[in-house]
Write an enzyme that holds these catalytic residues in place. Sequence first.
Site, PDB file in Angstrom:
ATOM      1  N   CYS A   1     -56.021  84.575 -26.658  1.00 31.07           N
ATOM      2  CA  CYS A   1     -54.800  85.049 -27.190  1.00 31.07           C
ATOM      3  C   CYS A   1     -54.220  83.638 -27.705  1.00 31.07           C
ATOM      4  O   CYS A   1     -53.647  83.915 -28.426  1.00 31.07           O
ATOM      5  CB  CYS A   1     -53.896  85.250 -25.621  1.00 31.07           C
ATOM      6  SG  CYS A   1     -54.359  86.927 -25.143  1.00 31.07           S
TER       7      CYS A   1
ATOM      8  N   THR B   1     -49.420  93.354 -27.830  1.00 31.19           N
ATOM      9  CA  THR B   1     -48.020  93.388 -27.622  1.00 31.19           C
ATOM     10  C   THR B   1     -47.495  94.985 -27.756  1.00 31.19           C
ATOM     11  O   THR B   1     -46.416  95.290 -27.019  1.00 31.19           O
ATOM     12  CB  THR B   1     -47.223  92.783 -28.916  1.00 31.19           C
ATOM     13  OG1 THR B   1     -47.508  91.498 -28.922  1.00 31.19           O
ATOM     14  CG2 THR B   1     -45.889  93.089 -29.210  1.00 31.19           C
ATOM     15  N   ALA B   2     -48.304  95.941 -28.328  1.00 27.89           N
ATOM     16  CA  ALA B   2     -47.938  97.276 -28.252  1.00 27.89           C
ATOM     17  C   ALA B   2     -48.061  97.819 -26.864  1.00 27.89           C
ATOM     18  O   ALA B   2     -46.890  98.778 -26.328  1.00 27.89           O
ATOM     19  CB  ALA B   2     -48.943  97.912 -29.265  1.00 27.89           C
ATOM     20  N   THR B   3     -49.139  97.509 -26.131  1.00 25.74           N
ATOM     21  CA  THR B   3     -49.194  97.941 -24.809  1.00 25.74           C
ATOM     22  C   THR B   3     -48.126  97.278 -23.990  1.00 25.74           C
ATOM     23  O   THR B   3     -47.651  98.043 -22.948  1.00 25.74           O
ATOM     24  CB  THR B   3     -50.597  97.544 -24.383  1.00 25.74           C
ATOM     25  OG1 THR B   3     -51.565  98.211 -25.020  1.00 25.74           O
ATOM     26  CG2 THR B   3     -50.660  98.296 -22.789  1.00 25.74           C
TER      27      THR B   3
ATOM     28  N   GLU C   1     -47.648  88.526 -20.922  1.00 22.64           N
ATOM     29  CA  GLU C   1     -48.488  87.829 -21.845  1.00 22.64           C
ATOM     30  C   GLU C   1     -49.141  88.397 -22.928  1.00 22.64           C
ATOM     31  O   GLU C   1     -50.336  89.034 -22.729  1.00 22.64           O
ATOM     32  CB  GLU C   1     -49.168  86.643 -21.047  1.00 22.64           C
ATOM     33  CG  GLU C   1     -49.574  85.546 -21.665  1.00 22.64           C
ATOM     34  CD  GLU C   1     -51.067  85.691 -22.356  1.00 22.64           C
ATOM     35  OE1 GLU C   1     -50.936  86.185 -23.379  1.00 22.64           O
ATOM     36  OE2 GLU C   1     -52.116  85.189 -21.892  1.00 22.64           O
TER      37      GLU C   1
END
Length: 468
Positions: free
Chosen positions: A276, A222-224, A242
Amino acid sequence: MPQTVTDLLDRVSVEDGRPIHDPATGELVGHTAEHTVEDLDAAVAAVRAAQPAWAGLGYAGRREYLMRAADLVEENAEALARLLSREQGKPLNGPNARFEVGACVAWMRATASLELTPEVVVDEPDNHSELHYRPAGVVGAIGPWNWPMMITIWQVAPALTVGDTVVVKPSEYTPLSVQALVCVLNDALPADVCRVVPGGRDIGARMAEHPGIDKLMFTGSTATGKAIARSSADNLTRLTLELGGNDAGIVLPGTDVAAHAEDLFWGAFLNTGQTCAALKRLYVHESQYEEVVDALAGLAASMPMGNGLDEANVLGPLQNKQQFDIVARLVQDARSSGARIVTGGEPAAELGDLFYPVTIVADVLDGTAIVDEEQFGPALPVIRYSDVDEAIEAANGLDAALGASVWSDDPEAARATALRLEAGSVWINKHGGIHPMVPFGGIKGSGYGLEFGVEGLKSVCVPVVLTS
């Protein structure tokens, strides 16, 4: 003639490149090229020049190439799977390396069989309006290390099907597998329709801001993903993100635990938990809590872990030290917080430096790091609940919302609970099951955009309304 692993490595490994080691044994696999930002710019220019002719073939012409490419992946499946096992660490057998390469073939064929046709949205005497879909142009594809080949195909196949051309950036951890896959694809495809650019974070950062990339697909943290969204803003690049998941499962009271135990296990520990959309926190009603914990612990003891090239193994190492350290930290934090480690809980040093056994963590509460953070490895917290509303609230309480599942032998109760869960996909009596025709994507902190099927094709196109 099918290629061997040596053949594939001869095509992608470079003498002066960065060494890539087998996470199971530490042995050298090969050396990857490390491309520069200038190499990326050249690749984008090449695929852009090739795009009009590729689009001009039409669906039927492109399908012929793509089906041939799928055939070549299938012909070379064993060599690709063995290279994948050595580089990523996942075993050949079980839902792992051979499974992944087989999924590449199935996804390519299914995706190439699709076609977007104009949709009539209004048909009145004074207004006939149609929605058409045109190729976006150049697609950038940034993939992860956990399912490197399969997710590359998820990104590449729909783009090529609709007439886009693609630049692929593999993870720094698994670049050889992806380069080998693209080499096999390119044995069937026209020149410069698909290019691969291995390299470091500078390549990914440049792709996010590149004015020559019309659509960017990213699978990862999520950070990237947030950083990519910020970097792409000036170009208004279309995105499919995603991102991370921390999928919750809820076992409703009265469920036949024995009937579902193995599916629960693999929902959590597919690819040794490095998925994931794996089950990462399990809420179990107090009436069956110990039964579920015992069933999962029993299965954990029966699943062989070790070197992926050993045909007996179905669980492998963590792919890299960074991920190993995250799992070890979260388990230790749970232990320090008073949780009960039912099985596992310590590194399996006798197997190798990156092996961590399947770990069932019981008597753990929401708010504990192993529940609230995505562990992305072979450790599953099992949380006790007494009221279904309480379990649903807890499941929905985190920002991650990729997938979720409900387990019950009462179809109406399962469906009613599933419809209250906040996730891009909700499964009943399974977890993480995907299909090339069923749309897949996250919500909330797990990203946006859909992949797979017709919706996946639309995501790599630009919509155009034609009104007469």
